[in-house]
Design a protein around this motif. Structure first.
Motif, PDB file in Angstrom:
ATOM      1  N   LEU A   1      -6.199   2.263  11.051  1.00 21.38           N
ATOM      2  CA  LEU A   1      -6.775   4.082  11.087  1.00 21.38           C
ATOM      3  C   LEU A   1      -5.352   4.586  11.523  1.00 21.38           C
TER       4      LEU A   1
ATOM      5  N   GLN B   1     -13.100   4.976  14.032  1.00 21.50           N
ATOM      6  CA  GLN B   1     -12.793   6.119  13.379  1.00 21.50           C
ATOM      7  C   GLN B   1     -13.319   7.288  13.911  1.00 21.50           C
TER       8      GLN B   1
ATOM      9  N   PHE C   1      -7.360  -2.759  12.751  1.00 17.45           N
ATOM     10  CA  PHE C   1      -8.317  -3.336  12.974  1.00 17.45           C
ATOM     11  C   PHE C   1      -8.714  -4.566  12.052  1.00 17.45           C
TER      12      PHE C   1
ATOM     13  N   ASP D   1     -14.329  -5.852  12.543  1.00 16.07           N
ATOM     14  CA  ASP D   1     -14.502  -5.115  13.566  1.00 16.07           C
ATOM     15  C   ASP D   1     -15.329  -3.921  13.104  1.00 16.07           C
TER      16      ASP D   1
ATOM     17  N   TRP E   1     -14.882  -0.790  12.726  1.00 14.37           N
ATOM     18  CA  TRP E   1     -13.908   0.310  12.669  1.00 14.37           C
ATOM     19  C   TRP E   1     -14.376   1.633  12.384  1.00 14.37           C
TER      20      TRP E   1
END
Length: 299
Positions: A251, A199, A189, A193, A195
């Motif tokens: 991630l 997650q 990402f 963004d 994220w």
């Protein structure tokens, strides 16, 4: 029909040195046999004890045999040295010519002795990755999986790996645990963004899909750790963060899965998360303006 026998003595040339060696060998053997016969006769006549007489006869026989062997080595020593050098040269040439075959045999012994993998295991050696379908003394055959090390679908190609690679290259066995396994994949990402929402979405999806067999995985990994003397790893799905470059966040999703379902579970989680969510930044950065060309630049 047998006329060639008449020409045989004329075609065989024996040098004077060989004649002397043969004559010396004959004299040595005759002298040794005569001495042995004389000593044996003397022992039978002079020694009255049966046990002592048998012992001396055996020792004298072995002693004269050793004396004859030492004499033959002394007589033929130079020729034996030349023959040994020739044999060594032939052996070296044979090893050089069959080096790859010898390495393949040694590699087969290494992988068999270390039990690094079995039929059906998914392995990676150098750039070759796939499921083992056949093993022989010289080669190992795999069904290729790829392309790349992050894809879990078969390409349809068969790769025959020479066992010589197992001598110098490490073997990665992706089927160390046969019933259940861990799978890891990475989703990149941009830092702008959302994220954090990604997650949470990945963790929720992984927990939901792994819930039916999570307890079975925990018991299986506990048994594997106890049998192999290893610390039992945590089997709960997890999503960790990596920052390989300043403007990106990756991630890393890790979760347990049944053997053979790594690719299926990865695609299921990715499809579900991205089909139901949009993690792009609300206000993307504007594109840089390109200045209009001037007359000077056109000229």
């Amino acid at each position: 029909m047998y006329e060639w026998l008449d020409t045989l003595p004329a075609s065989v040339v024996i040098s004077d040195s060989v004649v002397r060696l043969l004559l010396s060998t004959a004299i040595l053997m005759v002298v040794t046999l005569v001495l042995r016969a004389l000593v044996s006769r003397l022992i039978r006549q002079k020694v009255n004890s049966v046990e002592l007489r048998r012992k001396w006869l055996i020792n004298s026989r072995n002693g004269f045999l050793l004396l004859m062997l030492l004499g033959l080595v002394m007589i033929w020593g130079e020729e034996l040295r030349t023959l040994a050098l020739s044999i060594v040269a032939i052996a070296v040439a044979f090893v050089v010519a069959t080096k790859e075959l010898i390495l393949c045999v040694i590699g087969s012994i290494i992988k068999t002795g270390s039990r690094s993998f079995n039929l059906g295991d998914r392995i990676q050696v150098k750039d070759f990755r796939g499921d083992v379908i056949d093993q022989s003394l010289l080669t190992t055959t795999i069904l290729e999986v790829g392309p790349g090390k992050h894809v879990h679908q078969r390409s349809g190609r068969v790769v025959v790996i020479p066992n010589a690679l197992f001598v110098s290259e490490p073997v990665i066995n992706e089927s160390f645990t046969h019933e259940y396994d861990f799978h890891v994949f990475t989703v990149p990402f941009k830092r702008r963004d959302d994220w954090r929402a990604a997650q949470a979405a990945f963790l929720e999806s992984a927990n939901r899909h792994c819930a039916p067999y999570l307890e079975a995985v925990r018991q299986y990994m506990t048994r594997i750790g106890r049998n192999r003397g290893l610390e039992t790893p945590s089997v709960n799905p997890r999503v960790t963060i990596q920052t390989p470059v300043s403007d990106e966040i990756h991630l890393v999703i890790r979760f347990p899965t049944k053997a053979g379902q790594r690719g299926y579970m990865e695609q299921t989680i990715l499809t579900e998360v991205f089909a139901n969510n949009d993690f792009l930044a609300a206000h993307p950065e504007p594109a840089a303006e390109v200045p209009a060309p001037t007359e000077t630049s056109l000229s």
